[in-house]
Design an enzyme around this catalytic site. Sequence first.
Site, PDB file in Angstrom:
ATOM      1  N   ASN A 136      30.746  -7.018 -31.352  1.00  0.00           N
ATOM      2  CA  ASN A 136      29.849  -7.918 -30.616  1.00  0.00           C
ATOM      3  C   ASN A 136      30.160  -7.870 -29.125  1.00  0.00           C
ATOM      4  O   ASN A 136      31.313  -7.737 -28.708  1.00  0.00           O
ATOM      5  CB  ASN A 136      29.889  -9.351 -31.162  1.00  0.00           C
ATOM      6  CG  ASN A 136      31.256  -9.968 -31.217  1.00  0.00           C
ATOM      7  OD1 ASN A 136      32.249  -9.284 -31.398  1.00  0.00           O
ATOM      8  ND2 ASN A 136      31.333 -11.272 -31.058  1.00  0.00           N
ATOM      9  N   ILE A 137      29.095  -7.966 -28.345  1.00  0.00           N
ATOM     10  CA  ILE A 137      29.207  -7.897 -26.878  1.00  0.00           C
ATOM     11  C   ILE A 137      28.444  -9.087 -26.307  1.00  0.00           C
ATOM     12  O   ILE A 137      27.214  -9.142 -26.419  1.00  0.00           O
ATOM     13  CB  ILE A 137      28.636  -6.571 -26.343  1.00  0.00           C
ATOM     14  CG1 ILE A 137      29.340  -5.371 -27.016  1.00  0.00           C
ATOM     15  CG2 ILE A 137      28.790  -6.509 -24.823  1.00  0.00           C
ATOM     16  CD1 ILE A 137      28.689  -4.022 -26.730  1.00  0.00           C
ATOM     17  N   GLU A 138      29.183 -10.034 -25.754  1.00  0.00           N
ATOM     18  CA  GLU A 138      28.562 -11.266 -25.261  1.00  0.00           C
ATOM     19  C   GLU A 138      28.213 -11.155 -23.780  1.00  0.00           C
ATOM     20  O   GLU A 138      28.580 -10.193 -23.102  1.00  0.00           O
ATOM     21  CB  GLU A 138      29.509 -12.451 -25.521  1.00  0.00           C
ATOM     22  CG  GLU A 138      29.748 -12.632 -27.012  1.00  0.00           C
ATOM     23  CD  GLU A 138      30.540 -13.873 -27.369  1.00  0.00           C
ATOM     24  OE1 GLU A 138      31.175 -14.482 -26.473  1.00  0.00           O
ATOM     25  OE2 GLU A 138      30.540 -14.228 -28.557  1.00  0.00           O
ATOM     26  N   CYS A 145      25.043  -8.591 -31.456  1.00  0.00           N
ATOM     27  CA  CYS A 145      25.955  -8.619 -32.605  1.00  0.00           C
ATOM     28  C   CYS A 145      26.520  -7.225 -32.899  1.00  0.00           C
ATOM     29  O   CYS A 145      25.890  -6.202 -32.592  1.00  0.00           O
ATOM     30  CB  CYS A 145      25.215  -9.082 -33.852  1.00  0.00           C
ATOM     31  SG  CYS A 145      24.693 -10.791 -33.812  1.00  0.00           S
ATOM     32  N   GLU A 179      26.791  -5.646 -35.712  1.00  0.00           N
ATOM     33  CA  GLU A 179      25.986  -4.831 -36.643  1.00  0.00           C
ATOM     34  C   GLU A 179      24.901  -4.066 -35.897  1.00  0.00           C
ATOM     35  O   GLU A 179      24.609  -2.901 -36.173  1.00  0.00           O
ATOM     36  CB  GLU A 179      25.309  -5.723 -37.690  1.00  0.00           C
ATOM     37  CG  GLU A 179      26.260  -6.489 -38.588  1.00  0.00           C
ATOM     38  CD  GLU A 179      26.670  -7.852 -38.037  1.00  0.00           C
ATOM     39  OE1 GLU A 179      26.776  -8.000 -36.802  1.00  0.00           O
ATOM     40  OE2 GLU A 179      26.897  -8.772 -38.844  1.00  0.00           O
ATOM     41  N   CYS A 203      20.329  -9.570 -37.696  1.00  0.00           N
ATOM     42  CA  CYS A 203      20.935  -8.276 -38.060  1.00  0.00           C
ATOM     43  C   CYS A 203      20.481  -7.827 -39.443  1.00  0.00           C
ATOM     44  O   CYS A 203      20.300  -6.633 -39.688  1.00  0.00           O
ATOM     45  CB  CYS A 203      22.457  -8.359 -37.974  1.00  0.00           C
ATOM     46  SG  CYS A 203      23.009  -8.472 -36.255  1.00  0.00           S
TER      47      CYS A 203
HETATM   48  N1  THU Z   1      27.954 -12.179 -34.292  1.00  0.00           N
HETATM   49  C1  THU Z   1      27.950 -10.885 -34.722  1.00  0.00           C
HETATM   50  O1  THU Z   1      28.464  -9.989 -34.051  1.00  0.00           O
HETATM   51  N2  THU Z   1      27.363 -10.604 -35.911  1.00  0.00           N
HETATM   52  C2  THU Z   1      26.744 -11.521 -36.706  1.00  0.00           C
HETATM   53  O2  THU Z   1      26.168 -11.160 -37.715  1.00  0.00           O
HETATM   54  C3  THU Z   1      26.775 -12.933 -36.336  1.00  0.00           C
HETATM   55  C4  THU Z   1      27.373 -13.278 -35.031  1.00  0.00           C
HETATM   56  C5  THU Z   1      28.572 -12.487 -32.995  1.00  0.00           C
HETATM   57  C6  THU Z   1      27.616 -12.929 -31.931  1.00  0.00           C
HETATM   58  C7  THU Z   1      28.515 -13.745 -31.026  1.00  0.00           C
HETATM   59  O3  THU Z   1      29.132 -12.883 -30.091  1.00  0.00           O
HETATM   60  C8  THU Z   1      29.581 -14.303 -31.941  1.00  0.00           C
HETATM   61  O4  THU Z   1      29.494 -13.555 -33.151  1.00  0.00           O
HETATM   62  C9  THU Z   1      29.405 -15.771 -32.262  1.00  0.00           C
HETATM   63  O5  THU Z   1      28.136 -16.053 -32.699  1.00  0.00           O
END
Ligand code: THU
Length: 137
Positions: A44-46, A55, A57, A96
């Site tokens: 995940n990259i915020e 996300c 995935e 996702c």
């Molecule tokens: N996140 C994912 O990477 N995959 C998911 O299926 C659900 C949520 C990440 C997004 C965000 O960076 C962090 O988890 C919290 O929501």
Amino acid sequence: MKINAKELVEAACRARLSAYAPYSSFSVGAAILCSDGKIYEGCNIENSSFTPTCCAERVAIFKAISEGRRDFIAVAVVGGKIGAEEWEFCYPCGVCRQVLAEFCDKDTPVFIGNSRGEIDETTLGELIPYTFKLKKN
Ligand code: THU
């Protein structure tokens, strides 16, 4: 091609280490396996603006698609609080699931790992039995 769930979950764990998640402190790793054994990994990259966050995935599958791959045979996902020793099964979010369903069959196995080395095996069809579709396939 034999699917090795443990190996795919390990790839997701490796990808999780690259997560950029300073806002949620929740890191996720995903791995998607192609029919020839090639694995694409994503984390995940915020973003400080929140909504551009992507996300793990989707990062993994978009990497694969952008390199010309569509022959996906399995998916693995792991996630949990950054720094926590214990982390439970972390299932893909609804967005996702929809994206995975665009490119994977309903019977595609999805492996979810936890910190105890356990793996929950489900399928994409179980995770999203009804998908939005514009085209017939
Ligand atoms: N996140 C994912 O990477 N995959 C998911 O299926 C659900 C949520 C990440 C997004 C965000 O960076 C962090 O988890 C919290 O929501």
